[in-house]
Design a protein around this motif. Sequence first.
Motif, PDB file in Angstrom:
ATOM      1  N   ASP A  37       0.849  -1.181   0.000  1.00  0.00           N
ATOM      2  CA  ASP A  37       0.000   0.000   0.000  1.00  0.00           C
ATOM      3  C   ASP A  37       0.891   1.239   0.000  1.00  0.00           C
ATOM      4  N   SER A  38       0.423   2.303  -0.635  1.00  0.00           N
ATOM      5  CA  SER A  38       1.215   3.524  -0.664  1.00  0.00           C
ATOM      6  C   SER A  38       1.208   4.241   0.680  1.00  0.00           C
ATOM      7  N   SER A  39       0.204   3.960   1.499  1.00  0.00           N
ATOM      8  CA  SER A  39       0.169   4.554   2.833  1.00  0.00           C
ATOM      9  C   SER A  39      -0.396   3.540   3.814  1.00  0.00           C
ATOM     10  N   ILE A  40      -0.031   3.702   5.054  1.00  0.00           N
ATOM     11  CA  ILE A  40      -0.495   2.801   6.105  1.00  0.00           C
ATOM     12  C   ILE A  40      -1.255   3.625   7.115  1.00  0.00           C
ATOM     13  N   PRO A  41      -2.531   3.279   7.362  1.00  0.00           N
ATOM     14  CA  PRO A  41      -3.309   4.047   8.348  1.00  0.00           C
ATOM     15  C   PRO A  41      -2.707   3.886   9.750  1.00  0.00           C
ATOM     16  N   CYS A  42      -2.764   4.941  10.503  1.00  0.00           N
ATOM     17  CA  CYS A  42      -2.198   4.929  11.833  1.00  0.00           C
ATOM     18  C   CYS A  42      -3.202   5.543  12.798  1.00  0.00           C
ATOM     19  N   SER A  43      -3.289   4.988  13.976  1.00  0.00           N
ATOM     20  CA  SER A  43      -4.179   5.572  14.990  1.00  0.00           C
ATOM     21  C   SER A  43      -3.399   5.665  16.279  1.00  0.00           C
ATOM     22  N   SER A  44      -3.801   6.578  17.111  1.00  0.00           N
ATOM     23  CA  SER A  44      -3.130   6.784  18.387  1.00  0.00           C
ATOM     24  C   SER A  44      -4.119   6.471  19.510  1.00  0.00           C
ATOM     25  N   SER A  45      -3.627   5.814  20.532  1.00  0.00           N
ATOM     26  CA  SER A  45      -4.482   5.519  21.670  1.00  0.00           C
ATOM     27  C   SER A  45      -4.313   6.558  22.783  1.00  0.00           C
ATOM     28  N   THR A  46      -3.491   7.575  22.503  1.00  0.00           N
ATOM     29  CA  THR A  46      -3.273   8.622  23.505  1.00  0.00           C
ATOM     30  C   THR A  46      -4.460   9.584  23.474  1.00  0.00           C
ATOM     31  N   PRO A  47      -5.124   9.765  24.596  1.00  0.00           N
ATOM     32  CA  PRO A  47      -6.282  10.686  24.610  1.00  0.00           C
ATOM     33  C   PRO A  47      -5.841  12.135  24.464  1.00  0.00           C
ATOM     34  N   SER A  48      -6.621  12.896  23.736  1.00  0.00           N
ATOM     35  CA  SER A  48      -6.304  14.319  23.602  1.00  0.00           C
ATOM     36  C   SER A  48      -6.849  15.063  24.822  1.00  0.00           C
ATOM     37  N   THR A  49      -6.113  16.088  25.232  1.00  0.00           N
ATOM     38  CA  THR A  49      -6.535  16.861  26.410  1.00  0.00           C
ATOM     39  C   THR A  49      -6.927  18.262  26.043  1.00  0.00           C
TER      40      THR A  49
END
Length: 49
Positions: A37-49
């Motif tokens: 794939d040309s890009s790999i989806p990424c997610s963060s488990s760090t909550p935003s404050t």
Amino acid sequence: MVIFLSAKGLTTGDVQAHIAEVKGHDGMAEWHNRPLDSSIPCSSSTPST
């Protein structure tokens, strides 16, 4: 199957050779040459404050 062969004392090279023999070809070459794939989806488990 890999766990079983490893438990019997086979090295990773032995396991790879056995799988290549059973499948009739070297699956690692196919895996290395697969389209990426040309890009790999990424997610963060760090909550935003």
